[in-house]
Every structure is written in C-alpha cells, then in structure tokens.
Design a protein around this motif. Structure first.
Motif, PDB file in Angstrom:
ATOM      1  N   VAL A  26       0.861  -1.073   0.016  1.00 10.47           N
ATOM      2  CA  VAL A  26      -0.057  -0.105  -0.050  1.00 10.47           C
ATOM      3  C   VAL A  26       0.863   1.496  -0.010  1.00 10.47           C
ATOM      4  CG1 VAL A  26      -1.805   1.273   1.391  1.00 10.47           C
ATOM      5  CG2 VAL A  26      -2.017  -0.991   1.113  1.00 10.47           C
ATOM      6  N   SER A  29       2.272   1.823  -3.404  1.00  8.73           N
ATOM      7  CA  SER A  29       1.341   1.993  -4.659  1.00  8.73           C
ATOM      8  C   SER A  29       0.421   3.448  -3.924  1.00  8.73           C
ATOM      9  CB  SER A  29       0.350   1.215  -4.784  1.00  8.73           C
ATOM     10  OG  SER A  29      -0.413   0.777  -3.701  1.00  8.73           O
ATOM     11  N   PHE A  33      -2.635   6.591  -5.271  1.00  8.34           N
ATOM     12  CA  PHE A  33      -4.037   6.394  -4.509  1.00  8.34           C
ATOM     13  C   PHE A  33      -4.959   7.753  -4.532  1.00  8.34           C
ATOM     14  CE2 PHE A  33      -6.413   6.608  -0.541  1.00  8.34           C
ATOM     15  CZ  PHE A  33      -7.208   5.416  -0.887  1.00  8.34           C
ATOM     16  N   GLN A 124     -11.479   2.786  -3.485  1.00  8.27           N
ATOM     17  CA  GLN A 124     -10.174   2.110  -3.664  1.00  8.27           C
ATOM     18  C   GLN A 124      -9.774   1.558  -2.389  1.00  8.27           C
ATOM     19  OE1 GLN A 124      -7.373   5.185  -5.317  1.00  8.27           O
ATOM     20  NE2 GLN A 124      -8.538   4.972  -7.172  1.00  8.27           N
ATOM     21  N   SER A 125     -10.246   2.148  -1.315  1.00  6.78           N
ATOM     22  CA  SER A 125      -9.721   1.616   0.103  1.00  6.78           C
ATOM     23  C   SER A 125     -10.486   0.055   0.302  1.00  6.78           C
ATOM     24  CB  SER A 125     -10.262   2.380   1.159  1.00  6.78           C
ATOM     25  OG  SER A 125      -9.669   3.564   1.293  1.00  6.78           O
ATOM     26  N   LEU A 128      -8.506  -2.217  -1.923  1.00  6.73           N
ATOM     27  CA  LEU A 128      -7.369  -2.470  -1.286  1.00  6.73           C
ATOM     28  C   LEU A 128      -7.522  -3.794  -0.108  1.00  6.73           C
ATOM     29  CD1 LEU A 128      -5.477   0.939  -1.076  1.00  6.73           C
ATOM     30  CD2 LEU A 128      -4.641  -1.210  -2.332  1.00  6.73           C
ATOM     31  N   ARG A 132      -6.954  -6.948  -2.365  1.00  3.32           N
ATOM     32  CA  ARG A 132      -5.416  -7.193  -2.144  1.00  3.32           C
ATOM     33  C   ARG A 132      -5.168  -7.905  -0.928  1.00  3.32           C
ATOM     34  NH1 ARG A 132      -0.888  -2.047  -2.851  1.00  3.32           N
ATOM     35  NH2 ARG A 132      -2.289  -1.847  -4.813  1.00  3.32           N
ATOM     36  N   GLN A 182      -5.947  -1.563  -6.668  1.00  3.53           N
ATOM     37  CA  GLN A 182      -6.231  -0.254  -6.239  1.00  3.53           C
ATOM     38  C   GLN A 182      -6.807   0.706  -6.942  1.00  3.53           C
ATOM     39  OE1 GLN A 182      -2.717   1.868  -3.814  1.00  3.53           O
ATOM     40  NE2 GLN A 182      -2.972   3.196  -5.654  1.00  3.53           N
TER      41      GLN A 182
END
Length: 624
Positions: A26, A29, A33, A124-125, A128, A132, A182
């Motif tokens: 994280v 990247s 973000f 996006q959170s 992730l 991910r 992401q």
C-alpha cells in the motif's frame, strides 16, 4: 489443546506477516492512490461509482440492483428507466454483485457512522482491503496447499510456508497487480477473490466434495454464489470444476466397480452446493433481465460483440491468430522485468513484427519447454498425481478458456490479463522453486533449511527485484480535466438549469490530447459523469428528441448524440433555463455566439484555459 494453541499462533503469525506485506504494498502504490480518475482504464472505477450513486439517487430497488449511468437530474427524473437500451446508460453485461458488494459495505459503514462519503477514496480503500489483502491471504494458503500437494514430507513446514509466502510476495508486488487491485475496480478484479477461495476449498477437500463438513458446505455455497454473481469468468470456472469432479468420480467408479446410478448420485451430491449457488444467481439475473424491457437483447448483443473478432478501433475483422497474439501481449507486464523484452512480439500499434529476432524466439521456446518439463517433473514426483493434474487445470485451463471464449474482450482490454497474474507467478516462481527443492532433496542427505532460505531469497530477488519501480509507469499519467469540469458544473449550474455546450472540438486552440474535444458530458466516459453528476447536452442537437430509435442508434454510433433525449419529458426541458458553457474566445459555429454576445461570466479554468458560461433568456429558443 496444545496443538490447537500452536495452530492458532502459527495462523496469527502468518496473517500478521501478510498484513505487513500488504502495508508495504500500500505504501508503494500510495503515490497513485485517490488521484483524479482519467488514466489507464480508470473509467471502470468511474463506472462503478456512477452506478453506486445511481442506487442512492434513483433507489436500489427501483433499479433492481442494476448498473445505470444516468444521473437523476431534473430533466431526467421522470424517465422510465425500464425501457432504456444499452446506448442510453443501462448496463446489463454481468450479474451485478460486483456493484452490490461495495454498495452494501458503504451502507453498513454509513449506518455505523464510520463513513458518509461515496467517493474514489472509499472505493479504492474497499478494493485494497478485499482484493489485495483478503485475496492475498487466500492466495498464500492456496499456494501452500499446492506446495503440500507437490512436495514430499521431508520438506519442513517452515520451508513450505516460506515458498508460499514468497509466491504471494511475487504476486502482490507485480506492478499490474498493484495497479488493478487499487486504482481500477470492476467485475474482472472483484471476481478473483471468490474464485480463488473456491479453488482453495477444492484443494483442502482434495477434490472430494462428498461428506465434507457443514463449514465447507456453507463456504462452497457462499463463494460459488458470490463468484457467479460477479463475472462470467466464474461460470467458466464452475464448468471446469464440475468436469473435474465428474472425472475424479468416474476414476473412483472404475476402481471400485460402482454402478452408474450410484456414480450419478454421488456426483450430484458432490456438486449440489456449488450448483445451488449458481442457480440462485441465475434466477436473480434472469429477474433483472426481465425487469428491463431490452434486458436479454442487451446481454446477447454484448456477448456476440465480446466473443467476436472485430477491432473496436478500425472495425476490421481479425484472424484468430492475430487476436491471440494481441491477447498474449497483455500478459507480458506480469512476467519478470528481465525477460519482458524477450517476450515482446507485437509492436505498439498491435501489428505482429515482420521479423522476430531468432535469439529471442529461441529463448521463448526454451522457456516454454522448461515450463512443460517442470510441470511434468512435479507431477511425476507427487503421490497425488490426479490431484496435481486437477490443480493445473484450475490454474491454467480456466483463464485460457475465458480469454478465448470472450476473445474480443480479452484483446481490447489489458485488464483482462489480470487473471493471468496467479498462473504466471506460479509458473515463474513457485514451480521452479518446487522443482529445485525436490532436486536438492533427492541428491543430498543433508538439507540445510538456511541453504533453502538463501536459494529462495536469491531466486526471488533475481526474478522480481526489477518490477516494483514500474508501478507508476504501468499506471500511466492521469489528468485533472474531468475533476476540473466537475467543479465548474457543480459551482455554476443550478438544479433547474440545463447545461448545454458546443459539440465541435476546437483543435486550433488546443491539441485534443491536452483538453477535452468539447465540454459535452455524455454517459461515456463514466468517470466524467462521476465528477459532473450532470449531463451537458449538445446545443445544436436538442432538436433530435423526436427522431426514431433506429435513427437514434445510427446517429449515436457516428456522432455520440444523446439517445436519452428522445425519452425525456419535453415539459421538463421547457421549464429549465439553458446555460451555455464553453471555452473563452472559442470560435463556436453554433447560434449561441450571436445570442450571448458579450454576456459571458467567468466559471473557472480547465488545464489553465478559461471557461465561461452564458445564461441569457434567449437561449430558450434553442429548445423550441
């Protein structure tokens, strides 16, 4: 009791290490973000956000959980959404749980007063965390089960877990994986978590789904339900899984001399929970397609297009050979940086190179041969030979089938190759390490675990050390144009005003690659609609409201006319005050220039270029 405590501690350590690995990824990247949407396929994230906002504006049950691009602005609020067609903002290409899952998460957080903003940062959170971190945990244990299946008991548990952890490291830190998990959220990314969870359950149960625990039964039902509710890739996976379970049962039938009737009974009993998950989704999706008048036509049109061979850009019909080369070309960023240039067999214009370097071709062929030999070596040394073959089918056959069945989709979308990240990581990292470990153990009596650690670390550093710095490069450069136009619209256009603009691009003032061709906002691209939350209509095309549907399609395909205009209540439009928006000093050919004359107001800037608006009453003449 001590054994359970030992296992729980081991599990906690493994999860903790994976979490640390995720935090590092994280951080790497984080530079890309929550940036403004507008780069490499980030319109998919915009599509998701616009559809989630539509749930809020139109109502989830009114849309029946389906994806709609249209904002609920004043001129559209009386629109009959059920009669829309594909080009009018209705999206029915997939079952919609890829959209429902983040929306339900958002509503739960809203109820708990933990989040009240539906935005890029939230999505996006979410991406992730689930696609991910959680999928990283699943992939680690999936690799671990494969390693246990393909190595003997002489290899220590520590070394097995070490190889699995390094495999996860290789997957998670590949630049395309870091980007797709992401910045870009859609069905292609969301479907992999439940599919890999399904693979893990199959390996845990050794492909024998009869008499499994209630826990595994529930998981089979849940993950098959979620997977099939997200993307067609899962339906291909389920078809292959059904075939594997059938083959495994048939081999058992031949060994034990079971009757055909008993074999069929056992087979149906084995797949019933996966089948039930599929059936529930099939019923839900059928209801959605029936709810919208053109649902089945939209789905079939999309299928014939995505399984065809037409190039979207040129309209040319391509050969299967050419399409396969383009598809394979999308896989290259998932390979180690050191060999990517050797695999490049297509140029930037998607033309097969007329002369391929003989040395490069030889290297590629040698790599393929080594890969086949390694697969055979692992298979020949395993005592679970059938299960190893089944595992290969899960890892390689399923993504290959998906890519071929929807070959046009796979060819034009680089993100379709994301599903190849796992089999490629297995091929270039896990598989060679298993072969190497098996070789060393068969040749030496003394097998130092520190020697193994050194070999694995060296192998990983050689293969993947060059990839991390490529994340930003793969992501590409974004722009602030969409966001800046959204700010201008929200600040200057009231709810009862109808924004209109000149559809003609002004290339003499600014190159098209730096500024929008016009300030028109259509349903495509969706990331622009996300920022504006309004459509901006072409000033000289509002009169097309009464043309036929077929003529609508013809004009849309050529000029991007707004199909939804013909369905808009004309009384709503007449009650609205038109507001023209354009670039300052732009040489427009429309009649707006004459009407507005010098009655322009400054509205803001886009990429440093001034934007002005005009809201004089005479603009109503354009709506008559």
């Amino acid at each position: 009791m001590k054994f359970k405590v030992h296992l729980s501690r081991k599990f906690a350590v493994e999860i903790g290490l994976i979490f640390i690995l995720w935090l590092v990824s994280v951080y790497i990247s984080s530079s890309i973000f929550n940036r403004p949407l507008g780069a490499n396929f980030e319109w998919l994230t915009g599509h998701t956000l616009v559809s989630m906002r539509a749930f809020e504006e139109w109502g989830f049950w009114k849309l029946l959980g389906c994806s709609i691009f249209l904002p609920k602005s004043y001129e559209l609020e009386d629109l009959n959404l059920r009669i829309l067609e594909k080009y009018e903002g209705l999206y029915l290409s997939y079952p919609s749980f890829w959209l429902i899952l983040p929306y339900v998460t958002f509503k739960i957080l809203q109820l708990l007063h933990l989040s009240n903003s539906l935005n890029v940062e939230f999505l996006q959170s979410y991406h992730l965390i689930f696609n991910r971190l959680v999928i990283g945990i699943v992939i680690y244990y999936l690799f671990l089960e494969i390693i246990k299946l393909t190595t003997d008991k002489r290899l220590s548990e520590l070394n097995k877990r070490l190889i699995a952890f390094l495999g996860l490291l290789g997957w998670m830190f590949t630049p395309p994986v870091m980007y797709w998990t992401q910045n870009v959220y859609f069905s292609d990314q969301a479907v992999l978590l439940p599919i890999y969870a399904l693979f893990l359950i199959l390996l845990k149960c050794k492909f024998r789904l009869q008499k499994i625990s209630v826990y595994h039964q529930f998981l089979l039902l849940l993950v098959s339900f979620l997977a099939c509710g997200i993307d067609w890739y899962s339906w291909v996976a389920v078809a292959v899984i059904f075939s594997i379970v059938f083959l495994n049962g048939w081999i058992e039938k031949q060994k034990k001399g079971l009757s055909f009737k008993l074999f069929i009974y056992k087979y149906c009993d084995s797949i019933k929970f996966i089948f039930l998950g599929n059936l529930i989704i099939a019923i839900i999706f059928t209801v959605q397609l029936i709810y919208y008048n053109n649902g089945f036509n939209i789905l079939l049109d999309k299928y014939w297009g995505r399984s065809g061979s037409r190039d979207d850009l040129t309209g040319e019909e391509l050969s299967l050979f050419t399409m396969l080369f383009r598809i394979v070309n999308h896989w290259i960023p998932y390979f180690p940086k050191l060999i990517q240039s050797r695999l490049q067999i297509i140029d930037l214009d998607f033309k097969i190179l007329t002369s391929i370097n003989f040395i490069d071709l030889t290297i590629v062929l040698i790599l393929i041969l080594l890969w086949i030999l390694m697969l055979h070596d692992v298979w020949s040394k395993s005592i679970y030979k059938n299960n190893v073959i089944y595992t290969y089918l899960l890892l390689f056959l399923i993504p290959f089938l998906q890519l071929i069945l929807l070959k046009q989709h796979s060819m034009v979308h680089t993100f379709s190759a994301f599903k190849m990240a796992l089999p490629i990581t297995f091929s270039v990292l896990i598989l060679p390490l298993i072969v190497l470990v098996n070789f060393i153990k068969s040749k030496t009596k003394f097998f130092n675990r520190y020697l193994t650690l050194g070999i694995l670390v060296i192998g990983l550093s050689v293969v993947y050390s060059c990839t991390v710095i490529e994340v930003t490069k793969f992501a590409g450069n974004t722009n602030f144009l969409n966001q800046e136009l959204g700010v201008i619209i929200s600040k200057n256009i009231a709810a009862n005003e109808l924004p209109i603009a000149d559809p003609k691009p002004d290339f003499s003032i600014s190159p098209a690659q730096f500024l929008p061709q016009s300030l028109i906002v259509n349903i495509v691209p969706p990331e622009l609609v996300w920022y504006t939350d309004r459509l901006v209509y072409p000033a000289n095309e509002l009169r097309f409201r009464n043309i036929s549907v077929e003529e609508d399609k013809r004009i849309y395909n050529k000029k991007h006319v707004f199909l939804a205009l013909k369905r808009v209540n004309s009384q709503n439009i007449r009650r609205m005050q038109p507001v023209f928006i354009g670039y300052k000093n732009e040489s427009t050919k429309s009649s707006v220039k004459t009407v507005c004359q010098e009655k322009w107001e400054n509205a803001g800037t886009i990429a440093g270029r001034e934007v002005v608006i005009c809201r004089v009453p005479q603009l109503r003449q354009l709506l008559n």
